[in-house]
Enzyme design. Structure first.
Site, mmCIF file in Angstrom:
data_model
loop_
_atom_site.group_PDB
_atom_site.id
_atom_site.type_symbol
_atom_site.label_atom_id
_atom_site.label_comp_id
_atom_site.label_asym_id
_atom_site.label_seq_id
_atom_site.Cartn_x
_atom_site.Cartn_y
_atom_site.Cartn_z
ATOM 1 N N ASP A 62 0.866 -1.185 0.000
ATOM 2 C CA ASP A 62 0.000 0.000 0.000
ATOM 3 C C ASP A 62 0.896 1.226 0.000
ATOM 4 O O ASP A 62 1.552 1.545 1.001
ATOM 5 C CB ASP A 62 -0.923 0.003 1.226
ATOM 6 C CG ASP A 62 -1.936 1.147 1.149
ATOM 7 O OD1 ASP A 62 -1.721 2.091 0.356
ATOM 8 O OD2 ASP A 62 -2.943 1.098 1.871
ATOM 9 N N ALA A 115 -0.526 3.895 -9.451
ATOM 10 C CA ALA A 115 -0.727 5.344 -9.431
ATOM 11 C C ALA A 115 -2.133 5.657 -8.967
ATOM 12 O O ALA A 115 -3.030 4.810 -9.045
ATOM 13 C CB ALA A 115 -0.506 5.938 -10.829
ATOM 14 N N TYR A 116 -2.294 6.873 -8.485
ATOM 15 C CA TYR A 116 -3.640 7.413 -8.232
ATOM 16 C C TYR A 116 -4.091 7.953 -9.580
ATOM 17 O O TYR A 116 -3.657 9.011 -10.022
ATOM 18 C CB TYR A 116 -3.553 8.522 -7.180
ATOM 19 C CG TYR A 116 -4.894 9.029 -6.729
ATOM 20 C CD1 TYR A 116 -5.409 8.683 -5.480
ATOM 21 C CD2 TYR A 116 -5.663 9.848 -7.549
ATOM 22 C CE1 TYR A 116 -6.658 9.140 -5.060
ATOM 23 C CE2 TYR A 116 -6.909 10.311 -7.147
ATOM 24 C CZ TYR A 116 -7.397 9.963 -5.906
ATOM 25 O OH TYR A 116 -8.628 10.415 -5.510
ATOM 26 N N THR A 117 -4.953 7.200 -10.279
ATOM 27 C CA THR A 117 -5.268 7.525 -11.676
ATOM 28 C C THR A 117 -6.655 8.158 -11.863
ATOM 29 O O THR A 117 -7.051 8.404 -13.007
ATOM 30 C CB THR A 117 -5.179 6.263 -12.562
ATOM 31 O OG1 THR A 117 -5.996 5.246 -11.990
ATOM 32 C CG2 THR A 117 -3.756 5.759 -12.692
ATOM 33 N N THR A 170 2.730 10.354 -17.597
ATOM 34 C CA THR A 170 1.534 10.643 -18.396
ATOM 35 C C THR A 170 1.688 11.833 -19.335
ATOM 36 O O THR A 170 2.485 12.748 -19.085
ATOM 37 C CB THR A 170 0.356 10.924 -17.433
ATOM 38 O OG1 THR A 170 -0.776 11.384 -18.160
ATOM 39 C CG2 THR A 170 0.705 12.004 -16.417
ATOM 40 N N ASP A 171 0.864 11.818 -20.396
ATOM 41 C CA ASP A 171 0.764 12.967 -21.300
ATOM 42 C C ASP A 171 0.175 14.191 -20.591
ATOM 43 O O ASP A 171 0.321 15.313 -21.069
ATOM 44 C CB ASP A 171 -0.100 12.606 -22.516
ATOM 45 C CG ASP A 171 -1.475 12.065 -22.137
ATOM 46 O OD1 ASP A 171 -1.608 11.463 -21.040
ATOM 47 O OD2 ASP A 171 -2.423 12.220 -22.937
ATOM 48 N N TYR A 198 -3.872 15.707 -10.855
ATOM 49 C CA TYR A 198 -3.288 14.433 -11.307
ATOM 50 C C TYR A 198 -1.996 14.690 -12.087
ATOM 51 O O TYR A 198 -0.952 14.105 -11.801
ATOM 52 C CB TYR A 198 -4.297 13.675 -12.167
ATOM 53 C CG TYR A 198 -3.719 12.492 -12.916
ATOM 54 C CD1 TYR A 198 -3.389 11.315 -12.256
ATOM 55 C CD2 TYR A 198 -3.503 12.560 -14.302
ATOM 56 C CE1 TYR A 198 -2.843 10.231 -12.944
ATOM 57 C CE2 TYR A 198 -2.973 11.479 -14.995
ATOM 58 C CZ TYR A 198 -2.641 10.322 -14.314
ATOM 59 O OH TYR A 198 -2.094 9.262 -15.005
ATOM 60 N N LYS A 232 1.799 13.695 -10.966
ATOM 61 C CA LYS A 232 2.629 12.780 -11.777
ATOM 62 C C LYS A 232 3.947 13.465 -12.158
ATOM 63 O O LYS A 232 4.996 12.824 -12.193
ATOM 64 C CB LYS A 232 1.864 12.346 -13.040
ATOM 65 C CG LYS A 232 0.668 11.428 -12.786
ATOM 66 C CD LYS A 232 1.065 10.053 -12.247
ATOM 67 C CE LYS A 232 1.764 9.190 -13.271
ATOM 68 N NZ LYS A 232 2.064 7.843 -12.710
HETATM 69 N N1 NAP Z 1 -4.915 4.923 -17.852
HETATM 70 C C1 NAP Z 1 -4.453 5.860 -18.673
HETATM 71 O O1 NAP Z 1 -5.122 6.251 -19.642
HETATM 72 C C2 NAP Z 1 -3.072 6.428 -18.475
HETATM 73 C C3 NAP Z 1 -2.627 7.453 -19.333
HETATM 74 C C4 NAP Z 1 -1.341 7.974 -19.151
HETATM 75 C C5 NAP Z 1 -0.518 7.471 -18.145
HETATM 76 N N2 NAP Z 1 -0.986 6.491 -17.320
HETATM 77 C C6 NAP Z 1 -0.091 5.994 -16.259
HETATM 78 O O2 NAP Z 1 0.186 4.626 -16.535
HETATM 79 C C7 NAP Z 1 0.314 3.903 -15.317
HETATM 80 C C8 NAP Z 1 -0.582 2.674 -15.330
HETATM 81 O O3 NAP Z 1 -1.918 3.066 -15.578
HETATM 82 P P1 NAP Z 1 -3.111 2.004 -15.540
HETATM 83 O O4 NAP Z 1 -4.115 2.448 -16.550
HETATM 84 O O5 NAP Z 1 -2.578 0.610 -15.570
HETATM 85 O O6 NAP Z 1 -3.691 2.317 -14.086
HETATM 86 P P2 NAP Z 1 -4.941 1.654 -13.371
HETATM 87 O O7 NAP Z 1 -5.548 0.603 -14.216
HETATM 88 O O8 NAP Z 1 -5.786 2.756 -12.850
HETATM 89 O O9 NAP Z 1 -4.236 0.917 -12.126
HETATM 90 C C9 NAP Z 1 -3.621 1.652 -11.104
HETATM 91 C C10 NAP Z 1 -3.049 0.686 -10.117
HETATM 92 O O10 NAP Z 1 -2.464 1.447 -9.044
HETATM 93 C C11 NAP Z 1 -2.841 0.853 -7.826
HETATM 94 N N3 NAP Z 1 -2.842 1.737 -6.695
HETATM 95 C C12 NAP Z 1 -3.577 2.857 -6.518
HETATM 96 N N4 NAP Z 1 -3.364 3.340 -5.271
HETATM 97 C C13 NAP Z 1 -2.473 2.495 -4.677
HETATM 98 C C14 NAP Z 1 -1.876 2.437 -3.389
HETATM 99 N N5 NAP Z 1 -2.165 3.332 -2.439
HETATM 100 N N6 NAP Z 1 -1.009 1.440 -3.122
HETATM 101 C C15 NAP Z 1 -0.725 0.504 -4.058
HETATM 102 N N7 NAP Z 1 -1.274 0.484 -5.284
HETATM 103 C C16 NAP Z 1 -2.146 1.478 -5.584
HETATM 104 C C17 NAP Z 1 -4.243 0.320 -8.080
HETATM 105 O O11 NAP Z 1 -4.541 -0.647 -7.110
HETATM 106 P P3 NAP Z 1 -6.016 -0.906 -6.502
HETATM 107 O O12 NAP Z 1 -6.664 -1.893 -7.427
HETATM 108 O O13 NAP Z 1 -5.760 -1.472 -5.138
HETATM 109 O O14 NAP Z 1 -6.721 0.424 -6.477
HETATM 110 C C18 NAP Z 1 -4.083 -0.264 -9.485
HETATM 111 O O15 NAP Z 1 -3.560 -1.560 -9.394
HETATM 112 C C19 NAP Z 1 0.040 4.919 -14.196
HETATM 113 O O16 NAP Z 1 1.262 5.425 -13.739
HETATM 114 C C20 NAP Z 1 -0.713 6.026 -14.874
HETATM 115 O O17 NAP Z 1 -0.513 7.282 -14.229
HETATM 116 C C21 NAP Z 1 -2.227 5.967 -17.457
#
Ligand code: NAP
Length: 294
Positions: A37, A61-63, A102-103, A126, A130
């Site tokens: 965590d 990440a906090y997404t 991220t973008d 956000y 990041k």
């Molecule tokens: N999604 C997009 O469109 C996008 C675009 C640009 C960049 N990114 C970046 O790409 C990366 C991966 O994105 P993704 O789409 O795979 O994200 P995602 O599906 O939202 O998954 C985020 C993960 O982070 C975990 N997490 C959140 N808070 C946490 C905490 N306190 N401790 C441990 N784990 C925690 C979540 O776990 P829980 O299941 O426990 O909540 C989940 O497993 C991130 O760094 C994001 O910023 C994403």
């Protein structure tokens, strides 16, 4: 090579687990809540000290982009402080780190795709958290590789394409913003690219150390265009579709401001020996087929 992936339940982590099967030299371990965590200080260090991975890929990440506006402390804790802690733990154990960003670190006012060294100016909590994560990672581990990606979609978790496939079966029409542009990126393609980078490192290639890379899908389009592409594929598969009504952002107010043009220039990654991602149409087709089958 032992590879530790944070954010176990996320789209990218789930894709890494699936794609790692094509990389026999990879022993992939995942970590997530409750055992990791990132809100708890010291949690990441304890895990990395115990596991002693060769590589860490920080996808956690906090997404929740809009929710972050109301929870800046939590967003900064996970996206910035914890990212820095992961980097420091990697520095002390000798692990290499790929950190995802991220973008949304850009303000979207550019009239061309953003390059890695373009000025950053995030609009949202956000994006700011990041960016603070990039800085914290770089300070703690100058050799870390930062991968900025965008508009991720996959058969897993929450994403725009999955939402559109669901809405196509529920509604006659969907209103979708047409004045924000970005690169839809298949999490499965991103996982392949990240694993290829780690495989190069494990064979002694130091490429990418200390670099920022833009790693995103090849096409830059609007949300409305992406939605129309989803409907086109669904129609071809004999599935129900909805009519896409393009609207301006002003008609779809969100808590967090979004960049108008956060398209990413990925030339540096290709120049440095990275492979081109699959075509957008092929990747989207693959994901939609899986969503429909599920
Ligand atoms: N999604 C997009 O469109 C996008 C675009 C640009 C960049 N990114 C970046 O790409 C990366 C991966 O994105 P993704 O789409 O795979 O994200 P995602 O599906 O939202 O998954 C985020 C993960 O982070 C975990 N997490 C959140 N808070 C946490 C905490 N306190 N401790 C441990 N784990 C925690 C979540 O776990 P829980 O299941 O426990 O909540 C989940 O497993 C991130 O760094 C994001 O910023 C994403």
């Amino acid at each position: 090579m032992k590879l530790l992936v944070t954010g176990r339940t996320g789209q990218v982590a789930t894709s890494l687990v699936e794609r790692a099967q094509c990389f026999p030299m990879v022993e992939l371990l995942t970590a997530g809540r409750p055992d990791l965590d990132l809100a708890i200080l010291g949690s990441a260090k304890a895990l990395i000290d115990a596991v002693r991975p060769d590589f860490v890929i920080n996808t956690a990440a906090y997404t929740a982009v809009d929710a972050a506006e109301d929870s800046p402390d939590e967003a900064y804790r996970i996206n910035a402080d914890a990212a820095g802690e992961i980097a420091a733990a990697c520095a002390s154990t000798g692990a290499r780190l790929i950190h995802l960003s991220t973008d949304y670190v850009f303000d979207g006012t550019s009239d061309r795709p953003y390059r890695e060294d373009d000025p950053v100016a995030p609009l949202s909590v956000y994006g700011k958290s990041k960016l603070a994560g990039e800085v914290a990672v770089r300070l703690a581990l100058p050799g870390a590789t930062i991968v900025r990606t965008a508009w991720i979609y996959s058969p897993f978790g929450h994403n725009f394409v999955r939402t559109m496939v669901r809405l196509a079966g529920e509604r006659d029409e969907v209103s979708v913003v047409d004045d924000q542009h970005g690169n839809p990126t298949s999490a499965l393609d991103l996982a392949d690219a990240i694993l290829a980078l780690a495989a190069r490192w494990s064979s002694g290639d130091a490429g990418g150390e200390g670099e920022i890379y833009h790693l995103a899908g090849p096409d830059a389009i609007s949300w409305a265009e992406l939605s129309a592409k989803v409907m086109e594929r669904l129609r071809a598969l004999g599935q129900p579709v909805a009519t896409v009504r393009p609207i301006p952002s002003a008609d779809w107010p969100t808590k967090a401001p979004r960049p108008r043009n956060s398209t990413l220039d990925t030339a540096k990654y290709l120049r440095d020996g990275g492979s081109a991602m699959h075509s957008f149409d092929a990747s989207l087709e693959q994901v939609i087929r899986r969503l429909v089958a599920a």
